[in-house]
Design a protein around this motif. Structure first.
Motif, PDB file in Angstrom:
ATOM      1  N   GLY B 232      -4.867  -2.921  -2.951  1.00 46.73           N
ATOM      2  CA  GLY B 232      -4.570  -2.692  -4.552  1.00 46.73           C
ATOM      3  C   GLY B 232      -3.827  -3.501  -5.205  1.00 46.73           C
ATOM      4  O   GLY B 232      -3.232  -4.550  -4.255  1.00 46.73           O
ATOM      5  N   TYR B 233      -3.354  -2.849  -6.235  1.00 44.95           N
ATOM      6  CA  TYR B 233      -2.728  -3.632  -6.734  1.00 44.95           C
ATOM      7  C   TYR B 233      -0.815  -3.655  -6.806  1.00 44.95           C
ATOM      8  O   TYR B 233       0.266  -4.554  -6.886  1.00 44.95           O
ATOM      9  CB  TYR B 233      -1.558  -2.748  -8.446  1.00 44.95           C
ATOM     10  CG  TYR B 233      -1.940  -1.597  -7.814  1.00 44.95           C
ATOM     11  CD1 TYR B 233      -2.732  -0.275  -8.482  1.00 44.95           C
ATOM     12  CD2 TYR B 233      -0.285  -0.838  -8.057  1.00 44.95           C
ATOM     13  CE1 TYR B 233      -1.954   0.733  -8.077  1.00 44.95           C
ATOM     14  CE2 TYR B 233       0.336   0.146  -8.002  1.00 44.95           C
ATOM     15  CZ  TYR B 233      -0.696   1.365  -7.830  1.00 44.95           C
ATOM     16  OH  TYR B 233      -0.474   2.646  -7.555  1.00 44.95           O
ATOM     17  N   HIS B 234      -0.734  -2.886  -5.192  1.00 43.47           N
ATOM     18  CA  HIS B 234      -0.086  -2.597  -4.041  1.00 43.47           C
ATOM     19  C   HIS B 234       0.534  -3.376  -3.033  1.00 43.47           C
ATOM     20  O   HIS B 234       1.202  -3.345  -2.379  1.00 43.47           O
ATOM     21  CB  HIS B 234       1.046  -1.246  -4.813  1.00 43.47           C
ATOM     22  CG  HIS B 234       0.066  -0.594  -3.503  1.00 43.47           C
ATOM     23  ND1 HIS B 234      -0.648  -0.758  -2.754  1.00 43.47           N
ATOM     24  CD2 HIS B 234       0.050   0.822  -4.552  1.00 43.47           C
ATOM     25  CE1 HIS B 234      -1.703   0.605  -2.599  1.00 43.47           C
ATOM     26  NE2 HIS B 234      -1.382   1.131  -3.554  1.00 43.47           N
ATOM     27  N   THR B 235      -0.812  -4.632  -3.237  1.00 43.92           N
ATOM     28  CA  THR B 235      -0.798  -5.212  -1.215  1.00 43.92           C
ATOM     29  C   THR B 235       0.632  -5.775  -0.806  1.00 43.92           C
ATOM     30  O   THR B 235       1.191  -5.462   0.615  1.00 43.92           O
ATOM     31  CB  THR B 235      -1.780  -6.506  -1.730  1.00 43.92           C
ATOM     32  OG1 THR B 235      -3.014  -6.126  -2.547  1.00 43.92           O
ATOM     33  CG2 THR B 235      -2.210  -6.646  -0.331  1.00 43.92           C
ATOM     34  N   GLU B 236       0.833  -6.719  -2.215  1.00 51.20           N
ATOM     35  CA  GLU B 236       2.248  -7.330  -1.692  1.00 51.20           C
ATOM     36  C   GLU B 236       3.192  -6.542  -1.536  1.00 51.20           C
ATOM     37  O   GLU B 236       4.708  -7.518  -1.257  1.00 51.20           O
ATOM     38  CB  GLU B 236       2.425  -8.612  -2.702  1.00 51.20           C
ATOM     39  CG  GLU B 236       0.695  -9.576  -2.925  1.00 51.20           C
ATOM     40  CD  GLU B 236       0.438 -10.110  -1.087  1.00 51.20           C
ATOM     41  OE1 GLU B 236       1.819 -10.444  -0.905  1.00 51.20           O
ATOM     42  OE2 GLU B 236      -0.247 -11.067  -1.466  1.00 51.20           O
ATOM     43  N   TYR B 237       3.425  -5.678  -2.050  1.00 49.62           N
ATOM     44  CA  TYR B 237       4.962  -4.901  -1.988  1.00 49.62           C
ATOM     45  C   TYR B 237       5.266  -4.184  -0.763  1.00 49.62           C
ATOM     46  O   TYR B 237       4.133  -3.916  -0.077  1.00 49.62           O
ATOM     47  CB  TYR B 237       4.254  -3.712  -3.059  1.00 49.62           C
ATOM     48  CG  TYR B 237       4.679  -4.262  -4.787  1.00 49.62           C
ATOM     49  CD1 TYR B 237       5.918  -4.337  -4.814  1.00 49.62           C
ATOM     50  CD2 TYR B 237       3.591  -4.720  -4.702  1.00 49.62           C
ATOM     51  CE1 TYR B 237       6.398  -4.724  -6.146  1.00 49.62           C
ATOM     52  CE2 TYR B 237       3.630  -5.261  -6.149  1.00 49.62           C
ATOM     53  CZ  TYR B 237       5.293  -5.813  -7.248  1.00 49.62           C
ATOM     54  OH  TYR B 237       5.343  -5.993  -7.877  1.00 49.62           O
ATOM     55  N   SER B 238       6.211  -3.991  -0.115  1.00 50.17           N
ATOM     56  CA  SER B 238       6.916  -3.667   0.881  1.00 50.17           C
ATOM     57  C   SER B 238       7.427  -2.708   0.369  1.00 50.17           C
ATOM     58  O   SER B 238       8.764  -2.558  -0.417  1.00 50.17           O
ATOM     59  CB  SER B 238       7.418  -4.282   1.634  1.00 50.17           C
ATOM     60  OG  SER B 238       8.175  -5.894   1.306  1.00 50.17           O
ATOM     61  N   SER B 239       8.535  -2.370   2.298  1.00 50.03           N
ATOM     62  CA  SER B 239      10.059  -1.059   1.729  1.00 50.03           C
ATOM     63  C   SER B 239      10.339  -0.306   0.368  1.00 50.03           C
ATOM     64  O   SER B 239       8.580   0.090   0.110  1.00 50.03           O
ATOM     65  CB  SER B 239      11.024  -1.374   2.500  1.00 50.03           C
ATOM     66  OG  SER B 239      11.218  -2.588   0.922  1.00 50.03           O
TER      67      SER B 239
END
Lengths: 168, 345
Positions: B232-239
């Motif tokens: 979704g919109y936060h696929t690339e987000y981590s930590s």
């Protein structure tokens, strides 16, 4: 709404139905269209699941009680004088479909039998826990216990010898 | 105390109230989902598993923060904050309790409080949209496009249902709306008039459903989807930046529940428990307790609905928003206007 309509077929009013049936049928169609009755039914169902007892166990603290006749680890029985019941007849080893039982016999020191096992090894990793050995045994010497949790850190540990089977 | 100190104290309380709700909600979500599925859920970390959220936070903090190649670095870092902050602003106008002395238990006593919260809450979509766009990932972009389309279609019905409560109470000041409900009865039940009862029920229900869509909760969580969009919109987000999105969503849920409580469920008052004329600290605490109880009943319903209903398809979502909810909300508003004139005249 096309996709929704194709998913849920509305109940149809029978031809020539009376007013009561017509009304009920209309209400049924309405309740499907409005969704809310089905949503309420779903919520009631999940609420029922929330309060009912859980299907899972708190495993290390609470352990499952094995049913009668559960086929777990093997054990060799002893008679009232502490002698193994086994007469090394090889019936179990012959019956075993997994060929995991290995017996070495020697002449018996007691007059009531011909032979006793000097070594009795079962490879628990090969065993399929079918219980054929138990059924084949003429002296009621080998038996499957309800124990199903025995940890080993090597393959060799999982090959049970006479001492281990007698004390199981 | 001076006004400034009061303001700081109230802001501090609201901040703690909202951020403190996140671990509670994480726990609620995990345990209730487990109970509904016949499991126990996490119950090992701390008493009854209550320290599980702490373990989650430690996990988030110790993970690496990755910015994808050729991502817009500035926006990529900024967008989780854009999701996190606006809901908190929305809480500024929600009266979370009765008065203590002369001090209203509300951070900003705006005359147009309801309109302010409406405008601020819709800012949250910018964080989601920018986050997906800045990631330089087509799946993220698709997710954020879905989120923005969904928010636009449901914002309209949400606004109309908010207006319904405003029309019933006849004011846009949240404190006065609560006051009106104390005098006449909950807006959910039409504010004491049998004529308005169906409209109030319809409006309250519609507002809750639109709030589900507004907060991207199931059955309207089209912005997150593992099957078609990887994440979704936060696929690339981590930590922690992912945790920010996560917390922002939960805080938005709390604020939205607070708003529904204020507009439809009588705010901080419950007959027999709180006394509107009691301005002592006991009365203040009681009113905060009642407000919290109402908010958490709504939050429980959020979680309950999530683990009961399957999600909608995208076209069904749009159909529902534009062809069902919007006409109902408009009809409600028109009917309310007519009923209002009849009752007044």
């Amino acid at each position: 709404m096309e996709s929704m309509e194709s998913t849920y077929r509305s109940p149809e009013t029978p031809r020539g139905a009376g007013v009561g049936l017509r009304l009920r049928s209309w209400l049924a169609r309405l309740s499907i269209r409005v969704y809310l009755p089905s949503i309420a039914a779903g919520l009631a169902k999940t609420m029922e699941w929330m309060v009912r007892p859980k299907a899972t166990l708190e495993y290390p603290e609470v352990q499952r009680v094995s049913r009668k006749g559960y086929r777990g680890e093997h054990r060799l029985k002893k008679d009232d004088q502490g002698r193994p019941n086994c007469v090394a007849c090889f019936m179990c080893a012959t019956a075993c479909p997994a060929e995991c039982i290995e017996i070495v016999a020697m002449p018996a020191p007691w007059p009531d039998r011909d032979k006793v096992p000097v070594s009795f090894r079962i490879d628990m990793l090969k065993c399929i826990y079918c219980g054929m050995c138990e059924e084949a045994c003429p002296c009621d010497a080998i038996e499957l216990t309800p124990t199903y949790t025995r940890v080993a850190t090597s393959r060799d540990e999982k090959v049970y010898d006479l001492v281990k089977l007698l004390s199981n | 105390m001076t006004p400034w100190l009061w303001l700081a104290a109230k802001i501090g309380f609201a901040f703690a109230y909202l951020v403190g709700a996140v671990p509670v909600l994480i726990m609620m979500e995990r345990r209730i989902s487990a109970f509904i599925q016949g499991r126990q859920g996490p119950n090992r970390v701390g008493p009854m598993g209550s320290l599980q959220p702490l373990a989650d936070i430690i996990k988030f903090l110790t993970k690496e923060f990755v910015v994808p190649l050729r991502a817009d670095r500035w926006l990529f870092v900024l967008s989780p904050l854009l999701v996190f902050v606006p809901p908190m602003l929305g809480f500024a106008v929600v009266p979370f309790g009765n008065q203590y002395g002369d001090e209203l238990l509300q951070i900003a006593n705006l005359d147009i409080g309801v309109l302010f919260s409406m405008s601020v809450l819709s800012l949250g979509v910018y964080g989601i949209t920018l986050g997906g766009w800045a990631s330089n990932n087509k799946y993220s972009l698709l997710g954020s496009l879905r989120a923005s389309a969904q928010l636009i279609s449901y914002e309209l019905s949400l606004g109309l249902t908010i207006l319904l409560a405003v029309m019933i109470a006849g004011t846009v000041d949240p404190v006065r709306i609560v006051q009106w409900q104390i005098e006449h009865g909950w807006n959910l039940f039409g504010g004491g008039s049998l004529w308005r009862l169906p409209l109030g029920l319809m409006g309250g229900l519609l507002m809750f459903i639109c709030a589900l869509a507004e907060n991207n909760r199931l059955p309207f969580d089209l912005a997150e989807c593992e099957a078609e969009l990887v994440g979704g919109y936060h696929t690339e987000y981590s930590s922690m930046s992912f945790a920010m999105f996560f917390m922002g969503e939960y805080i938005a849920m709390v604020v939205m529940s607070g708003l529904i409580t204020t507009l439809y469920l009588g705010g901080w008052h419950f007959p027999g428990i709180t006394d509107p004329t009691d301005h002592s600290w006991v009365g203040a605490l009681l009113s905060i307790g009642v407000f919290t109880a109402k908010v958490y009943v709504l939050l429980f319903t959020y979680v309950w609905v999530r683990w009961t209903l399957p999600r909608f398809k995208y076209n069904q979502l749009m159909d529902l928003g534009w062809k069902v909810f919007l006409p109902i909300a408009l009809f409600n508003l028109a009917a309310m206007a007519i009923v209002g004139v009849i009752l007044e005249g």
